[in-house]
Motif scaffolding. Sequence first.
Motif, PDB file in Angstrom:
ATOM      1  N   GLY A 102       0.694  -1.563  -0.046  1.00  0.00           N
ATOM      2  CA  GLY A 102      -0.042  -0.015   0.186  1.00  0.00           C
ATOM      3  C   GLY A 102       1.029   1.331   0.195  1.00  0.00           C
ATOM      4  O   GLY A 102       0.386   2.661   0.477  1.00  0.00           O
ATOM      5  N   GLN A 103       1.938   0.855   0.148  1.00  0.00           N
ATOM      6  CA  GLN A 103       3.145   2.640  -0.258  1.00  0.00           C
ATOM      7  C   GLN A 103       2.967   3.146  -1.693  1.00  0.00           C
ATOM      8  O   GLN A 103       2.946   2.351  -2.472  1.00  0.00           O
ATOM      9  N   PRO A 104       3.036   3.982  -1.952  1.00  0.00           N
ATOM     10  CA  PRO A 104       2.484   5.030  -2.877  1.00  0.00           C
ATOM     11  C   PRO A 104       3.845   4.865  -3.147  1.00  0.00           C
ATOM     12  O   PRO A 104       5.633   4.977  -2.693  1.00  0.00           O
ATOM     13  N   LEU A 105       3.655   4.387  -4.381  1.00  0.00           N
ATOM     14  CA  LEU A 105       5.036   4.782  -5.421  1.00  0.00           C
ATOM     15  C   LEU A 105       5.912   5.348  -6.085  1.00  0.00           C
ATOM     16  O   LEU A 105       4.956   5.950  -7.536  1.00  0.00           O
ATOM     17  N   GLN A 106       6.253   6.230  -5.802  1.00  0.00           N
ATOM     18  CA  GLN A 106       6.701   7.636  -6.722  1.00  0.00           C
ATOM     19  C   GLN A 106       7.880   7.036  -8.012  1.00  0.00           C
ATOM     20  O   GLN A 106       8.601   5.781  -7.824  1.00  0.00           O
ATOM     21  N   PHE A 107       7.547   8.201  -8.427  1.00  0.00           N
ATOM     22  CA  PHE A 107       8.230   7.595  -9.759  1.00  0.00           C
ATOM     23  C   PHE A 107       8.006   6.583 -10.829  1.00  0.00           C
ATOM     24  O   PHE A 107       9.114   5.450 -11.599  1.00  0.00           O
ATOM     25  N   ALA A 108       7.358   5.607 -10.307  1.00  0.00           N
ATOM     26  CA  ALA A 108       6.750   4.508 -11.186  1.00  0.00           C
ATOM     27  C   ALA A 108       6.211   5.203 -12.394  1.00  0.00           C
ATOM     28  O   ALA A 108       5.945   6.245 -12.773  1.00  0.00           O
ATOM     29  N   ASN A 109       6.590   4.048 -13.259  1.00  0.00           N
ATOM     30  CA  ASN A 109       5.824   5.279 -14.766  1.00  0.00           C
ATOM     31  C   ASN A 109       4.623   3.803 -15.445  1.00  0.00           C
ATOM     32  O   ASN A 109       4.859   2.587 -15.181  1.00  0.00           O
ATOM     33  N   VAL A 110       3.779   4.771 -15.799  1.00  0.00           N
ATOM     34  CA  VAL A 110       2.420   4.531 -16.881  1.00  0.00           C
ATOM     35  C   VAL A 110       2.493   4.791 -17.404  1.00  0.00           C
ATOM     36  O   VAL A 110       3.125   5.576 -17.974  1.00  0.00           O
ATOM     37  N   TYR A 111       2.187   3.415 -18.589  1.00  0.00           N
ATOM     38  CA  TYR A 111       2.654   4.134 -20.433  1.00  0.00           C
ATOM     39  C   TYR A 111       1.626   2.948 -21.111  1.00  0.00           C
ATOM     40  O   TYR A 111       1.426   2.051 -20.559  1.00  0.00           O
ATOM     41  N   ILE A 112       1.783   3.304 -22.629  1.00  0.00           N
ATOM     42  CA  ILE A 112       0.761   3.294 -23.206  1.00  0.00           C
ATOM     43  C   ILE A 112       2.267   2.805 -24.486  1.00  0.00           C
ATOM     44  O   ILE A 112       2.101   3.260 -25.258  1.00  0.00           O
ATOM     45  N   ARG A 146       0.210   0.185 -19.175  1.00  0.00           N
ATOM     46  CA  ARG A 146       1.279  -0.564 -18.181  1.00  0.00           C
ATOM     47  C   ARG A 146       1.613   0.007 -16.336  1.00  0.00           C
ATOM     48  O   ARG A 146       1.522   1.528 -17.720  1.00  0.00           O
ATOM     49  N   SER A 147       1.791  -0.588 -16.035  1.00  0.00           N
ATOM     50  CA  SER A 147       2.847   0.312 -15.466  1.00  0.00           C
ATOM     51  C   SER A 147       3.569  -0.028 -14.930  1.00  0.00           C
ATOM     52  O   SER A 147       4.362  -1.317 -14.812  1.00  0.00           O
ATOM     53  N   ARG A 148       4.955   0.364 -14.077  1.00  0.00           N
ATOM     54  CA  ARG A 148       6.582  -0.808 -14.093  1.00  0.00           C
ATOM     55  C   ARG A 148       6.618   0.650 -12.936  1.00  0.00           C
ATOM     56  O   ARG A 148       7.043   1.669 -13.492  1.00  0.00           O
ATOM     57  N   VAL A 198      -3.110  -3.354 -17.828  1.00  0.00           N
ATOM     58  CA  VAL A 198      -4.812  -3.519 -18.107  1.00  0.00           C
ATOM     59  C   VAL A 198      -5.314  -3.051 -18.971  1.00  0.00           C
ATOM     60  O   VAL A 198      -4.622  -2.669 -19.598  1.00  0.00           O
ATOM     61  N   PRO A 199      -6.257  -3.985 -19.319  1.00  0.00           N
ATOM     62  CA  PRO A 199      -6.984  -3.613 -20.653  1.00  0.00           C
ATOM     63  C   PRO A 199      -7.782  -2.522 -20.827  1.00  0.00           C
ATOM     64  O   PRO A 199      -7.795  -1.635 -19.559  1.00  0.00           O
ATOM     65  N   LEU A 200      -7.484  -1.353 -21.933  1.00  0.00           N
ATOM     66  CA  LEU A 200      -8.499   0.233 -21.458  1.00  0.00           C
ATOM     67  C   LEU A 200      -8.977   0.563 -23.041  1.00  0.00           C
ATOM     68  O   LEU A 200      -8.050   0.125 -24.288  1.00  0.00           O
ATOM     69  N   THR A 201      -9.764   0.852 -23.747  1.00  0.00           N
ATOM     70  CA  THR A 201     -10.206   1.335 -24.237  1.00  0.00           C
ATOM     71  C   THR A 201      -9.889   2.997 -24.050  1.00  0.00           C
ATOM     72  O   THR A 201     -10.270   3.659 -23.324  1.00  0.00           O
ATOM     73  N   ILE A 202      -9.178   3.391 -25.352  1.00  0.00           N
ATOM     74  CA  ILE A 202      -9.002   5.084 -25.040  1.00  0.00           C
ATOM     75  C   ILE A 202     -10.319   6.011 -25.852  1.00  0.00           C
ATOM     76  O   ILE A 202     -10.670   5.797 -27.171  1.00  0.00           O
ATOM     77  N   ARG A 203     -10.527   6.848 -24.892  1.00  0.00           N
ATOM     78  CA  ARG A 203     -11.505   7.302 -25.614  1.00  0.00           C
ATOM     79  C   ARG A 203     -11.573   9.251 -24.597  1.00  0.00           C
ATOM     80  O   ARG A 203     -11.187   8.796 -22.998  1.00  0.00           O
ATOM     81  N   GLN A 257     -10.718   8.625 -17.074  1.00  0.00           N
ATOM     82  CA  GLN A 257     -11.053   7.171 -16.229  1.00  0.00           C
ATOM     83  C   GLN A 257      -9.546   6.801 -15.371  1.00  0.00           C
ATOM     84  O   GLN A 257      -8.662   7.725 -15.170  1.00  0.00           O
ATOM     85  N   THR A 258      -9.892   5.977 -14.865  1.00  0.00           N
ATOM     86  CA  THR A 258      -9.109   5.805 -13.422  1.00  0.00           C
ATOM     87  C   THR A 258      -8.836   4.538 -13.517  1.00  0.00           C
ATOM     88  O   THR A 258      -9.726   3.699 -13.170  1.00  0.00           O
ATOM     89  N   PHE A 259      -7.683   4.555 -13.070  1.00  0.00           N
ATOM     90  CA  PHE A 259      -7.130   3.113 -13.240  1.00  0.00           C
ATOM     91  C   PHE A 259      -5.829   3.274 -11.512  1.00  0.00           C
ATOM     92  O   PHE A 259      -5.025   3.947 -11.833  1.00  0.00           O
TER      93      PHE A 259
END
Lengths: 562, 1130
Positions: free
Chosen positions: B45-55, B87-89, B98-103, B107-109
Motif C-alpha cells: 500500500g505504499q505509494p510509489l513515486q517515479f513509477a512509470n505508467v505508459y501505453i 501498463r505500469s512499472r 490492464v486493458p484500456l479503451t481510449i476515449r 478514466q481511473t486505473f
Amino acid sequence: MTRKFFTGAAIAALVGLAACEKNLEVTNPNSGDTKRVLGTPNDAEALLGTYFKRFMSGVYGNGTDLEGMANVMSLENYSSLANNCQNQRAPFSGAANDNSPGNACRGEQFRLYSYMAEVDRVASSFLAQVEGGLTLGSVARDNRDKAYAEFLRGLARGYVSLMHDSAAVVSTATGPQEAGDLLGYKAVNDSAMAAFQRALDLTALSSNTAEGFPLPSDWIPSPTGMNKEEFSKLIRSYRARLRADVARTPAERAAVSWPAVIADVQNGITADHLITTSTTSGPSPSWRNTYLTFGLWHQMTPFIIGMADTSGSYAAWIAQPVSQRGSGNNGFFMVTPDQRFPQGLTRAAQQADFTLSSCQTPSTECKRYYVNRPSGADQYAGLGFGWSNYDNVRFYSWKIAGDGTARNGATAFITKAEMDMLEAEGQYRAGNFAAAGALINKTRVKNGLPPITAFNATSPVPGGSACVPKVPVGPNFTTIACGNLFEALKYEKRIEEAYTHYAAWYLDERGWGDLPEGTPLFWAVPYQDLQARGYTTSQIYGAGPGAGNAPNSTAGKSTYGW
Amino acid sequence: MNPMRLLHRARWIFPAVLGALLTVAATGAQAQNAVITGKVTSEAGQPLQFANVYITELSISVPTNETGNYTLVIPAARVSGQAVQLRSRAVGYKPTAVPLTIRAGNQTFDFSLKQDLNRLSEIVVTGSIEGTERSKVPFSVGRLTAEDIPVPSIDPLTALAGKVAGMRVARTGGKPGSTPEILLRGPTSLNASGRETGPLIIVDGAIQRVGSLEEIGGLDIESVEVVKGAAGASIYGSTAANGVIIIKTKRGATREGVNVSFRSEYGISDLSSIDYGAPINHHLQLDETGTRFCIQGSSNIANCSRTTPWMAEIYRINNVNADTIRTPYSLQWNAPAFSGGELLNVYQSNVWPGERYNSIAQVVSRNPVTLNQIDVSGRSGSVRYYVSGSFTSEEGSIQGLKGSQQKRARINLDYDVRSNWTFSLSSLFDRANTDLRNGGSSNGSIFGQLLRGAPAGTDYLAIDTLGRPIIRGGGANLRGTGNGGGTFLYDQQNYFSDQTANRYLATIASTYTPSEWATIEGTYSYDNRQRGNNSYEVKGYRTFKASDADNFGQQTLSDRAEEAMNAQISATLRKQLRSDLSGKLNFRALYDQDILTSNSGTGEQFVVKDVYTLSNTKTNQTVSSYDQTIKNMGFVGGANLDLKGRYIVEGTYRYDGSSLFGAGNRWAPFGRFSGVWRISEEPWYNIPGLTDFRIRSSVGSAGNTPRFDAQYETYSCSTSGCSLGQAGNRNLKPETTTEVDAGTDFTLFNRLGVEFTYVNSSTKNQILNVSTPASLGFSSQWQNAGTLQNKTFELALNLPLVTSKDLQWNVRGTYDRTRTYITRLDVPEYFASANTGNGTGSFFKITAAPGKLDGFQINRYGNVYGRKFYKNCGDMPSSVQGQCGEGRAYQINDQGWVVWTGEGNSWRDGITKNLWQTKLSANDSPWNFPLSFGHPIVDRPLAGQPGEKVGALHILGNTLPDFRFGLNSTLTYKRLSLYGLLDGTIGHEINNQGEGWGLLDFSSATFDQGAATVETAKPTGYGWRAGGSEGAGTGGFYDQLGPNNYNVENGSYAKLRELSLSYRFGKIGGVGDWSASFIGRNLLTLTKYSGFDPEVGVSGGQAGSGLINQVDAFGFPTLRTFTFSVSSRF
C-alpha cells in the motif's frame, strides 16, 4: 528481397573492409625505426656517431654494472654496500656468480653484455646499409665511417669477451631478426681483433681531408683531435688492452700474442687518452664518480696498496689470518716513499701533506693519487681487511669540476703508463728484462722510487728494508719480502691504472694468478639472453656456468697466498 | 568522410542542432483529450513515486508523483476508441498491465505492484543486441539506478562500490581529483602497462577514451549497467575483455511541464585517524639534565662537550637570511659506536624531552566538501529536456592544498521528430581545477615525509625570525640515519602545481523505426579534453644546500589535448516467425578514433620574481612532445530467437580492426552464444516457494588491445644521441578472453531474491614485453605469449525484511570470489614489480609452474614473493630443528620470531649478558652466514646448497582477495530513512612499505623501547638490519624495503562506506518536495592492518592497477566525510 539485402550488405562489408584496412595504418610519430633512422646518409651518420658514447655508457655509464663487483673481487676497491652486488662478491666469500632468473645481480650482470650487443648490432647494421648502396658522399668518408663502425665492433666484441664466457657476433649478413649463435669468448675476442684490423685498414684508405678525417668531434669526445693517425693509435691501444686482458688464467695470459701486443702499444697512444665527459650529452662515467665519493662505496683495502709500506704495518697485517686482518676498527696506516701516496710519518703529517683542496681546481691534477682521509671521513664498514685510512682521489679535480657534481671535462680512460706496462709485460715474457725494466722505471723513478738496475727475473727491487713493493712470501704467506722485477711491473701497473678503466685490476689479476682463491674468473651468458634464446639457464656456454661456478671457473690460490 | 573533418565539424554541429531543437520545442498544441488518472502503490500500500505508467502502442508515458498518483493525457487527435494495454512499472517491482479503451474524458486505473526481487523485469541494454527484459538476458548484469545510490559521489563509479557482485571499485589514493580504480571479477592482462585494466565505459553512447570519470558527474546518473566479462561483453569486441559499464544520464520527463530540482550537500572531510603510532622515543644521547642533545665530537672536540635543545637547533639552522640553511650538527647516538653500521647497542628508548608534537595533527585539517546541483527537466511539445549545473569541491585534508573543484553543465535533449523517429543530444561541459601538489617538501609525498622523517620534538608550525615556515625539521645530520627532514608547510607557500581541464562531451543519437519489424539507430559522439598543468617553485625557494635550479625558481608547463570520436550505425530487424517464436537480427558498424597530443616545457632560474612564464627563465629550458592516433572499427552481426518467452538463444559475431594490432594481424573476431531457460514459466512448473526461476549460460569472447607503441620498432633519441628501444612485431594480436558465464536466478518464498553466477574465463595471447636475444640490439619485443584464467563465483541476495505500509526494511548483499591463475606462459617465468621504485622489483612472479609453495598455488596471479623469517622451529631446515627450542641455540622470542641465542643463553639475555653484539660466525652457521644474537633469521639455503647465503624467496601471500562482500540496508519508517553500506575485502596481503621506511628511519613506533624491560628491549638493528656486515637483501625487517613476512600484512578490511539518515519533509509552505539528510562516507574501517588505511595500492606498472599492486607507499588515505544535504523538487 532478403537475399538481395544480404548480398548487398556482404558486398558493402567487403568494400568497407578493404577501405578500412588502409585507414587503420598509423605511423608512430614519437620514435624512429630502422627504416627512418638509417634512411639517409646524414641520419645514418648521426646514429652511428653516437655509438661510441653508447659504448661508453655501457661500460662506464652506470653503477649497475659488473665493474663494482669486479673491483671488489680484485681488491682494487672495497665496499660493504649491497648496492650493485658489491658485498655479495666480497673476496674470500666464495660467492658464486648467481645466474638464476631474477637473481639479485641481474641488472649488473646484463648491462655490459646487452650494451655491447647493441653497439655491435648498430655498427653492423650501418655497415650493411653501406654494403647495400648507401654512400656518405665520398670514398674517403665512406671509409672513415666504415672504419669507425669496425672500431665500434671491435670495442663491443672485445669488452664482452673480457667478462662473459660467450656472446653472439653479428655480421652484415645477419638479418635483423636473427640472433646469431653464441661463440666462446676466444672466438669473440678474435672477431674483435679482426674488426680492429679492418678499422685500421679502412682508416688507412681514408684521408685527412674535409670529407675524411678528423672524425666529427662529438663522435669520440676528446681533447685529442681524431685525425687518421690519432684514430689509428687509439685503435691499436684498445686492441693491445683487449688482446692481453681477455686471458682468464696465467696459462692463457702466457699464451697471449705478446709480440702483437708490443707492436700495438708501440704504435698506439703516446700520451694518456682522455675522454671529454658530459653529464648531459655523455659519456658520463658513474662509477668513477662514485669512487671519488667519500663514503661506504669506496674503501681501500691494504692487500695491494700495503705493498708500498715501509713502516712495518703491512708486515704485521699480513702476519694475521685474512679473517683477522684489520680487526679492531683501527684502519690501516702506512709510510711509503712512493710519492703517489701522502707523505709523512704520522696520520696528521700525511693529512697535512696532501689535502683535497690542492686538487679542487678543475683540471688540476692531484698532487697524490691517494689521500689520508680527513678525520671524520673514515669508513669502517664491513670486513676488517677492507679498512684503511686511504682513498684514491687521483681524478678528484675532474669530479668536482663545475658545481662539484658536474663530472664534465677531460679525464683519462687509457693511460700511457698502462700501455707501457703492457709492453713491459710483453718484453718480460720474451726475456727482454732490460727493456721491461726501463719501462717500469719510468713511473717508479717519477714517483720517488729507486730505479731497478738488476734486470732479471729474480733480483729484489732496490731499497732494502724500504723497498717497494713488498709482497707476501710463500709457502705460508705470513711474511713479506721485496718483490722482483715482475712484481714491480705489477705494482706499477696496478697503481697507475687503478680506476682508469673497466675492471682494471680484475682483468690483470686473473691473468697473473693474483685473484683471491675462489673468485669467479668470468660471468656466464646472462640468463636473460639464455632465456630469450630458448635455453635453460643451467646450460653452459663456452667454459662458463649457467648458474654458480663451473669447475675450473674460479681462481685457485693466488700468487700471494690469499 | 574523413574522420578528422568530422571531428572538427562536430564543434559547430552541436550548437546548430541545439538551436533547432529548442525552436521545435516551442511548438505544441492543446485540444480535447483523454485523461487517465490513478495511483500506483506497492502490495503493502505504499505509494510509489517515479513509477512509470505508459501505453506502448501510443509511445506515451508519465511518472507518478510523491503520492503515487499519475495523470496521463492523450491528445484528442490520438483518441479513437482503440483498445490498448495500460501498463505500469517501477524499479524493483514487477510490471503489470490492464486493458484500456481510449476515449475522451476521464478514466481511473490504480495499480498495485508486486516486488521484483531480482529485478527481472528491468530493461537491460548492455551486451544484448537490443534492449531486453532482464529475465531474458543470458548473462550476469549488474544494474543500478539513481534510487540505488542514495549517497552520491563526485564520480559516478565510486558510488557503485560494494553494490555489484564481482565489481571492485576503490580509490587507492584518497587525494582529491583522483580517479577510482575498477576491477571486474579478475585481471585479464599480465602486463597492462600503458593500457587500461578497468572496463570499457560508455556514457550515453560515448566510449570513454578521454578524461576522468569524476568529470561525468555523479548526480546526473540515471542508471548504470555492469557487464563483468567477455561472455556478456562480446558485442563490444576488442576493448571489452575487462567488462563494460554503460552509464545513462538523466533525461527529460515524458509529461508536459517543467520540473526543477536542486540538491545541496555541504560538509567536511578529514583523515579517519591522526594517530599513526609515530615514535615518542629516540636513540640519541642526552646530556645529564636529560633535556639537551649531545653534539658529536670531532678530532679536537669530545663527544657531548656541546649540547643543544632540539628546537633551538632547528631554529638555528633555519634562521638564515638566505635561500639555504645552516648545516645541522650531527647529534650523538645513545651508545658509543655507530661505526661499521652495527646497530646492536643502540636503543630507541629515550623519550623526547620537552614538548612533543603530533606532526600529522599539525598539518592536516578538516576541509569543506561541497556537492551542489540544480537541474531542470521537462517536456515541451515534442522536446524533452534535462539541463543541469553543478559545482563540486573536495579540498582534501592537508592544510594549504586546494584539492579539486569541478564546475559542470549538462544538456540532454530528446526530440520526437515523428512518433517513430527520435533524435537525442547528450552533452556535457566540465571545467576542473586540481591541485596536483603532494604536500611534502620538494613535492614529495607528505605522508611519506610525515611518517618517515618527522621527529616528535619538531614543531612543524614553527616560524623563523623572518616569518617563514621552517624548511628543515630533522634529517640525516640531526639523526644518525634517517631521510627526509623536510617540512610540509613551506612548500605550500612556495611551490605550486595546478591543473586545469576543460572537457566537452556530446553525443547525437537518432532512432528511426520505419515499421514494427525494423529499427535503425545512429550514434555519433565527440569527446574533447584540454588540460594544462603549471608547476613552479618561486624565485627564492629555500633548500638545504645551494641549488641554482631551486633557489632561483623553476617552472614546468605542459598541455595535453585528447580528442575522441566514435560513431556507429545499427539496424535491428524483428520477425514473428511463428505464433510462439520471434526472432531478431542486428547489424552494426562502428568506428572510433582517439587523438592524443601533449607538449611540455621546462625552465630554470627566473629572471624576474613572480613572473611565471618559461620565457622568464634563463637556463635548462627543455621541450618535449608526444602524439598518438588510435583507430578502431568493428562490424557486428547478431541474432536472437525467443520461443514461447521461455527459451531464448542469442548469438553475436564481431569482427574488429584496430590500428593497435600489428599490420599482419589487423583484424580479429569475437563472438558469443548464449541462452536462457525460464523454468518457472513452464506450464508444468510447480515448485511452491521457488519463483522467477531461470538458468542462463553464455560463452563469449572479447579482447584487450595492445598499447599504442607495442607493435612498432622504436629508437630512443635524446640530446645524447639515439639508442635502440624495442623490436617491432607486425603479428601482434589482441589478448582474447573467452568466458563461460553460467548462473541461475530465483526468488524464495517471495522473500529472498537470489542471483548466482559461476564464471570461468581464459585470456589467451597475453601481450607481454619479452626480452629478445641481446644480439638483436633491441632489448625487448611485445609478443603474445601466455594465458590468464579467472574463476569466479558471484552471489547477490535481496531480502526485504519488512514491507508494511509505514515501515520498510530491505537488505541487499553481494559476495564474490575470484581466483586468477597463469595457465600458460610461452616465455620463461619472470618477476614483475609492483611499480614502486623501492624494494618491489621482484614483487610478483609470473609463472605457470604447477604445484604449491608455502601453501599457495604457484601459478596463482598476485602471489607476493619475499623473504621469510622463521616464526617457529618447524619453519627451519630439518637439520637445524633439533637445535631449536627453549634452552637451545635457537629460540622463539617474545615477538614470535626464531632467533639465535647460542646454547646456554636465552633470548632475554641480550642486555644482562651483553650478548647483542655477539655473532655466530659463518663457519659455525648452518647457513654459512653469520647470525647476530637475538635477531630474526632469514630463511636461506643451508651451507653448500645452491644459492647459499642469499635469502630464499617464499610466497608471502596474495594481493587479490579471497573474497569480497557488500551489505547494504535501507530502513524506512514513514518519511524517515536510514541507509548504510558495509563492504569488505577479505584475505589479501599488503606490503606495508611505510613501515619498512619507518624501520630504516627509526620512525616506527613498533620499536620504541620505552616500555621494554632489560629482557625484552631490542636494539635498533633488530628492526633495521642485523648488522653492518649483513647487507641488504640478506636480513633485517627493513631489508631495503623488500617484501618479507614482517612487512607483508593481511590487508583484510570492512568499511562502513556509506551511511545516511534522511527525512522527507514533502511540501514546505505548499512548495516543493523537501528532503534533508545527514551523510557519512568511509566512516569506519574494521581491520587489523597496521598502516593508515588498507584501501591502498600503487597504480600503473605491469599489473596496471593499484588493486593488484598492493603496496602501501605513502599514498593519500581515503578520506572520511561528514555532510548535510538538502534537496527539493518543484
